[in-house]
Design a protein around this motif. Structure first.
Motif, short mmCIF file in Angstrom:
data_model
loop_
_atom_site.label_atom_id
_atom_site.label_comp_id
_atom_site.label_asym_id
_atom_site.label_seq_id
_atom_site.Cartn_x
_atom_site.Cartn_y
_atom_site.Cartn_z
N UNK A 149 7.50 -17.26 -5.26
CA UNK A 149 7.95 -17.47 -7.12
C UNK A 149 6.99 -16.18 -7.58
N UNK A 150 6.16 -14.83 -7.19
CA UNK A 150 5.81 -14.45 -7.47
C UNK A 150 4.34 -13.84 -8.38
N UNK A 151 3.67 -15.68 -7.52
CA UNK A 151 2.22 -15.62 -8.46
C UNK A 151 1.13 -15.78 -7.16
N UNK A 152 1.37 -15.04 -5.53
CA UNK A 152 0.56 -15.36 -4.38
C UNK A 152 0.81 -13.86 -4.21
N UNK A 153 -0.14 -13.03 -3.91
CA UNK A 153 -0.42 -11.54 -3.69
C UNK A 153 0.81 -11.37 -2.57
N UNK A 154 1.54 -10.10 -1.86
CA UNK A 154 1.85 -9.84 -0.69
C UNK A 154 1.26 -9.04 0.27
N UNK A 155 0.93 -8.25 -0.70
CA UNK A 155 0.04 -6.73 -0.13
C UNK A 155 -0.76 -7.13 1.64
N UNK A 156 -1.11 -8.13 1.51
CA UNK A 156 -1.94 -8.93 3.01
C UNK A 156 -0.93 -10.24 3.35
N UNK A 157 -1.30 -10.22 4.92
CA UNK A 157 -0.43 -10.69 5.81
C UNK A 157 -1.30 -12.71 5.38
N UNK A 158 -0.02 -12.93 5.32
CA UNK A 158 -0.07 -14.15 4.56
C UNK A 158 -1.12 -15.29 5.99
N UNK A 159 -1.72 -14.99 7.39
CA UNK A 159 -2.49 -15.04 8.43
C UNK A 159 -4.00 -15.38 7.73
N UNK A 160 -4.07 -13.46 6.48
CA UNK A 160 -5.66 -13.40 6.42
C UNK A 160 -5.78 -14.03 5.01
N UNK A 161 -4.65 -14.17 4.55
CA UNK A 161 -4.75 -15.63 3.16
C UNK A 161 -5.07 -16.62 3.24
N UNK A 162 -4.59 -17.06 4.26
CA UNK A 162 -5.21 -18.11 4.98
C UNK A 162 -6.91 -18.85 5.48
N UNK A 163 -7.32 -17.51 6.08
CA UNK A 163 -8.26 -17.73 6.16
C UNK A 163 -9.31 -17.45 5.07
N UNK A 164 -8.64 -16.94 3.75
CA UNK A 164 -9.94 -16.33 3.09
C UNK A 164 -9.99 -17.26 2.31
N UNK A 165 -8.26 -18.06 2.02
CA UNK A 165 -8.37 -19.68 1.27
C UNK A 165 -9.40 -20.27 2.37
N UNK A 205 -1.55 -11.39 -7.68
CA UNK A 205 -1.00 -10.07 -7.49
C UNK A 205 -1.18 -9.19 -8.67
N UNK A 206 -1.82 -7.99 -7.84
CA UNK A 206 -2.40 -7.31 -8.60
C UNK A 206 -1.40 -6.33 -10.06
N UNK A 207 -2.07 -6.85 -11.10
CA UNK A 207 -1.34 -6.20 -12.87
C UNK A 207 -0.98 -4.45 -12.78
N UNK A 209 -2.29 -1.18 -13.03
CA UNK A 209 -3.54 -0.48 -13.94
C UNK A 209 -4.28 -1.29 -13.17
N UNK A 210 -3.79 -1.77 -11.72
CA UNK A 210 -4.54 -2.42 -10.88
C UNK A 210 -6.36 -3.75 -11.47
N UNK A 211 -5.29 -4.27 -12.26
CA UNK A 211 -5.72 -5.46 -13.04
C UNK A 211 -4.85 -6.67 -12.72
N UNK A 212 -5.80 -8.24 -12.18
CA UNK A 212 -5.53 -9.23 -11.09
C UNK A 212 -5.11 -10.49 -12.01
#
Length: 212
Positions: A149-165, A205-207, A209-212
């Motif tokens: 949907x474009x609302x979750x960043x894709x610059x990080x492996x999904x498994x790492x995102x799972x660990x962060x969450x 995802x970062x916008x 200019x680097x803002x999220x």
């Protein structure tokens, strides 16, 4: 896990046994809970208990699974139904419902406390680890849907995102358990909003200019 014959009991009888056990585990923790006291309150003979469960640990595992199922019935997210414009609103509403369910059914909070006070090796290995892996699988599916949907960043492996969450979620749960007695419904909702806001800030995802 419970033996298949346990599933043949009437649903009301199964729920009664598991909720009696949940209250005992929730009040006294896994180590302090008495299997004999559980059986007495559940009106279950020791012989019948071993007909359904291998031991106290097996009963505890069944209680944890039952508790997770009760939460999922009320607060589950179906990834395929999520939309970009409501993704975070739905997440916030889901967390609010979960915490209010804890308020309405204190034994669920007690089970959560019993789980978090187990030694790490019991939470992270063996049958109980399977339940945590199921939770991670749900989280992964939601994150992958968010990427679509474009609302979750894709610059990080999904498994790492799972660990962060999982780290944010676990920290939030431990804080909730430590402060439970002094929180009213408004404070619970505020805590739910803070946890989800932490997810949003981390995952959006970062916008330009680097803002999220």
């Amino acid at each position: 896990m419970p033996r298949p014959r346990f599933e043949k009991l009437p649903p009301e009888r199964r729920a009664h046994i598991l909720e009696v056990a949940a209250r005992e585990f929730g009040a006294l923790g896994y180590e302090g809970a008495s299997l004999n006291r559980i059986l007495e309150k559940a009106e279950l003979s020791k012989g019948a208990a071993y007909y359904y469960f291998d031991d106290k640990a097996d009963l505890f595992l069944a209680v944890v699974q039952h508790s997770m199922e009760q939460l999922m019935l009320v607060a589950q997210l179906r990834p395929e139904e999520l939309r970009a414009d409501t993704f975070w609103d739905v997440a916030r509403a889901t967390y609010r419902r979960q915490f209010l369910i804890f308020r309405q059914h204190p034994w669920l909070m007690g089970v959560a406390r019993a789980v978090w006070t187990l030694p790490a090796q019991l939470r992270e290995g063996g049958p109980l680890a399977v339940l945590f892996e199921q939770g991670q699988s749900v989280s992964r599916a939601i994150l992958e849907r968010g990427r679509e949907l474009g609302v979750v960043r894709d610059d990080v492996p999904v498994e790492l995102l799972v660990e962060w969450v999982g780290a944010i979620d676990g920290t939030g749960d431990r804080w909730l358990l430590a402060n439970w007695e002094r929180l009213d419904d408004e404070a619970l909702q505020r805590h739910a909003d803070l946890v989800v806001d932490g997810f949003r800030r981390l995952l959006t995802p970062a916008q330009p200019g680097g803002k999220s």
